[in-house]
Design a protein around this motif. Structure first.
Motif, PDB file in Angstrom:
ATOM      1  N   UNK A 144       0.774  -1.239   0.000  1.00 36.35           N
ATOM      2  CA  UNK A 144       0.000   0.000   0.000  1.00 36.35           C
ATOM      3  C   UNK A 144       0.808   1.293   0.000  1.00 36.35           C
ATOM      4  N   UNK A 145       2.076   1.239   0.346  1.00 37.72           N
ATOM      5  CA  UNK A 145       2.846   2.478   0.447  1.00 37.72           C
ATOM      6  C   UNK A 145       3.724   2.718  -0.773  1.00 37.72           C
ATOM      7  N   UNK A 146       3.951   3.981  -1.057  1.00 36.18           N
ATOM      8  CA  UNK A 146       4.867   4.324  -2.138  1.00 36.18           C
ATOM      9  C   UNK A 146       6.309   4.144  -1.648  1.00 36.18           C
ATOM     10  N   UNK A 147       7.279   4.152  -2.562  1.00 40.75           N
ATOM     11  CA  UNK A 147       8.673   3.930  -2.168  1.00 40.75           C
ATOM     12  C   UNK A 147       9.181   4.881  -1.085  1.00 40.75           C
ATOM     13  N   UNK A 148       8.772   6.150  -1.163  1.00 40.63           N
ATOM     14  CA  UNK A 148       9.235   7.120  -0.164  1.00 40.63           C
ATOM     15  C   UNK A 148       8.751   6.731   1.231  1.00 40.63           C
ATOM     16  N   UNK A 149       7.485   6.385   1.328  1.00 40.94           N
ATOM     17  CA  UNK A 149       6.918   6.000   2.617  1.00 40.94           C
ATOM     18  C   UNK A 149       7.570   4.705   3.133  1.00 40.94           C
ATOM     19  N   UNK A 150       7.816   3.731   2.258  1.00 39.43           N
ATOM     20  CA  UNK A 150       8.485   2.481   2.679  1.00 39.43           C
ATOM     21  C   UNK A 150       9.890   2.773   3.194  1.00 39.43           C
ATOM     22  N   UNK A 151      10.588   3.681   2.502  1.00 45.67           N
ATOM     23  CA  UNK A 151      11.931   4.056   2.940  1.00 45.67           C
ATOM     24  C   UNK A 151      11.888   4.738   4.305  1.00 45.67           C
ATOM     25  N   UNK A 152      10.969   5.663   4.486  1.00 43.96           N
ATOM     26  CA  UNK A 152      10.853   6.376   5.764  1.00 43.96           C
ATOM     27  C   UNK A 152      10.547   5.413   6.906  1.00 43.96           C
ATOM     28  N   UNK A 153       9.667   4.452   6.668  1.00 46.22           N
ATOM     29  CA  UNK A 153       9.348   3.451   7.688  1.00 46.22           C
ATOM     30  C   UNK A 153      10.579   2.623   8.040  1.00 46.22           C
ATOM     31  N   UNK A 154      11.307   2.178   7.011  1.00 46.90           N
ATOM     32  CA  UNK A 154      12.508   1.374   7.237  1.00 46.90           C
ATOM     33  C   UNK A 154      13.550   2.165   8.035  1.00 46.90           C
ATOM     34  N   UNK A 155      13.782   3.403   7.637  1.00 47.04           N
ATOM     35  CA  UNK A 155      14.762   4.251   8.325  1.00 47.04           C
ATOM     36  C   UNK A 155      14.353   4.517   9.768  1.00 47.04           C
ATOM     37  N   UNK A 156      13.063   4.662   9.989  1.00 43.80           N
ATOM     38  CA  UNK A 156      12.562   4.908  11.342  1.00 43.80           C
ATOM     39  C   UNK A 156      12.650   3.655  12.217  1.00 43.80           C
ATOM     40  N   UNK A 157      12.306   2.504  11.653  1.00 39.08           N
ATOM     41  CA  UNK A 157      12.324   1.253  12.416  1.00 39.08           C
ATOM     42  C   UNK A 157      13.735   0.735  12.681  1.00 39.08           C
ATOM     43  N   UNK A 158      14.637   0.925  11.718  1.00 37.06           N
ATOM     44  CA  UNK A 158      15.971   0.322  11.805  1.00 37.06           C
ATOM     45  C   UNK A 158      17.096   1.327  11.557  1.00 37.06           C
ATOM     46  N   UNK A 159      17.126   2.424  12.315  1.00 35.72           N
ATOM     47  CA  UNK A 159      18.163   3.433  12.048  1.00 35.72           C
ATOM     48  C   UNK A 159      19.580   2.908  12.293  1.00 35.72           C
ATOM     49  N   UNK A 160      19.714   1.932  13.161  1.00 34.45           N
ATOM     50  CA  UNK A 160      21.048   1.419  13.503  1.00 34.45           C
ATOM     51  C   UNK A 160      21.656   0.539  12.412  1.00 34.45           C
ATOM     52  N   UNK A 161      20.888   0.141  11.419  1.00 34.57           N
ATOM     53  CA  UNK A 161      21.485  -0.702  10.378  1.00 34.57           C
ATOM     54  C   UNK A 161      21.603  -0.005   9.025  1.00 34.57           C
ATOM     55  N   UNK A 162      21.111   1.200   8.927  1.00 36.54           N
ATOM     56  CA  UNK A 162      21.152   1.904   7.640  1.00 36.54           C
ATOM     57  C   UNK A 162      22.579   2.003   7.094  1.00 36.54           C
ATOM     58  N   UNK A 163      23.553   2.198   7.973  1.00 38.01           N
ATOM     59  CA  UNK A 163      24.936   2.342   7.529  1.00 38.01           C
ATOM     60  C   UNK A 163      25.661   1.001   7.407  1.00 38.01           C
ATOM     61  N   UNK A 164      25.075  -0.051   7.939  1.00 40.65           N
ATOM     62  CA  UNK A 164      25.733  -1.360   7.948  1.00 40.65           C
ATOM     63  C   UNK A 164      25.384  -2.236   6.756  1.00 40.65           C
ATOM     64  N   UNK A 165      24.268  -1.944   6.105  1.00 38.77           N
ATOM     65  CA  UNK A 165      23.796  -2.777   5.008  1.00 38.77           C
ATOM     66  C   UNK A 165      24.014  -2.049   3.689  1.00 38.77           C
ATOM     67  N   UNK A 166      24.631  -2.721   2.716  1.00 34.68           N
ATOM     68  CA  UNK A 166      24.811  -2.084   1.406  1.00 34.68           C
ATOM     69  C   UNK A 166      23.475  -1.610   0.825  1.00 34.68           C
ATOM     70  N   UNK A 167      23.526  -0.473   0.184  1.00 37.70           N
ATOM     71  CA  UNK A 167      22.316   0.160  -0.355  1.00 37.70           C
ATOM     72  C   UNK A 167      21.564  -0.759  -1.319  1.00 37.70           C
ATOM     73  N   UNK A 168      22.273  -1.588  -2.068  1.00 37.44           N
ATOM     74  CA  UNK A 168      21.592  -2.464  -3.026  1.00 37.44           C
ATOM     75  C   UNK A 168      20.647  -3.428  -2.313  1.00 37.44           C
ATOM     76  N   UNK A 169      21.007  -3.858  -1.098  1.00 35.27           N
ATOM     77  CA  UNK A 169      20.139  -4.770  -0.356  1.00 35.27           C
ATOM     78  C   UNK A 169      18.951  -4.035   0.266  1.00 35.27           C
ATOM     79  N   UNK A 170      19.182  -2.807   0.691  1.00 39.13           N
ATOM     80  CA  UNK A 170      18.064  -2.012   1.205  1.00 39.13           C
ATOM     81  C   UNK A 170      17.066  -1.767   0.075  1.00 39.13           C
TER      82      UNK A 170
END
Length: 188
Positions: A144-170
């Protein structure tokens, strides 16, 4: 094993004697970066509790495209649960993304702990409930969510892994292209 006790006690209190018994059901395993815990087609006999590290669970479709089901971090439980609980072969792969340590538990060990210690039955039920709820939220977000909203949710839920996981996997996890993720990342 002290980390495991703390983890259990986030849900239910246990005595020293109970924990001494509980820990006999677990074996510790060190996992290297890029090492698989599970591969598609493996018989699934274990679930894992992550002491440290990050894992990626994914399946590969008929066209060879990888689809990430989840990332799993410290204090998370991980397996191909469909295969684990039904004692069948895995339909997913689980790979280590950085050197890690896990505790391994068999289905029979889990069932014995739950049968003998009501506290552990309660603990496992609460963990499954929370995991199921998170999975349902993720599916609804993907539908139901657009890419921006999915990204915001992911960043909000998992801020501690944003820098640990390669962008291609995110990007794969969010169901967007690498280019779209770069645009979203620069605007966040």
């Amino acid at each position: 094993m002290n980390e495991l006790r703390k983890h259990i006690e986030e849900v239910t209190s246990i005595t020293d004697e109970e924990f001494d018994y509980i820990k006999t059901f677990f074996t510790e395993k060190k996992v290297k970066k890029h090492q698989y815990l599970l591969q598609d087609g493996d018989k699934v006999s274990l679930e894992y509790w992550i002491i440290k590290g990050i894992f990626r669970a994914f399946y590969i479709d008929k066209e060879g495209k990888e689809h990430i089901v989840q990332f799993a971090l410290e204090n998370w439980w991980l397996s191909d649960y469909n295969a684990f609980f039904n004692e069948k072969e895995s339909g997913i792969n689980i790979v280590c993304m950085e050197d890690a340590e896990v505790l391994c538990l068999t289905l029979s060990g889990r069932e014995q702990l739950a049968a003998e210690l009501h506290k552990m039955e309660h603990f496992f039920r609460m963990k499954l409930t929370k995991g199921y709820s998170a999975q349902q939220c993720r599916i609804i977000s993907l539908l139901s969510n657009n890419p921006k909203k999915r990204y915001e949710e992911f960043a909000s839920l998992y801020p501690n892994i944003m820098q640990k996981i390669p962008k291609k996997y995110i990007a794969e996890y969010l169901g967007v292209s690498r280019e779209t993720l770069s645009r979203l990342y620069s605007n966040y």
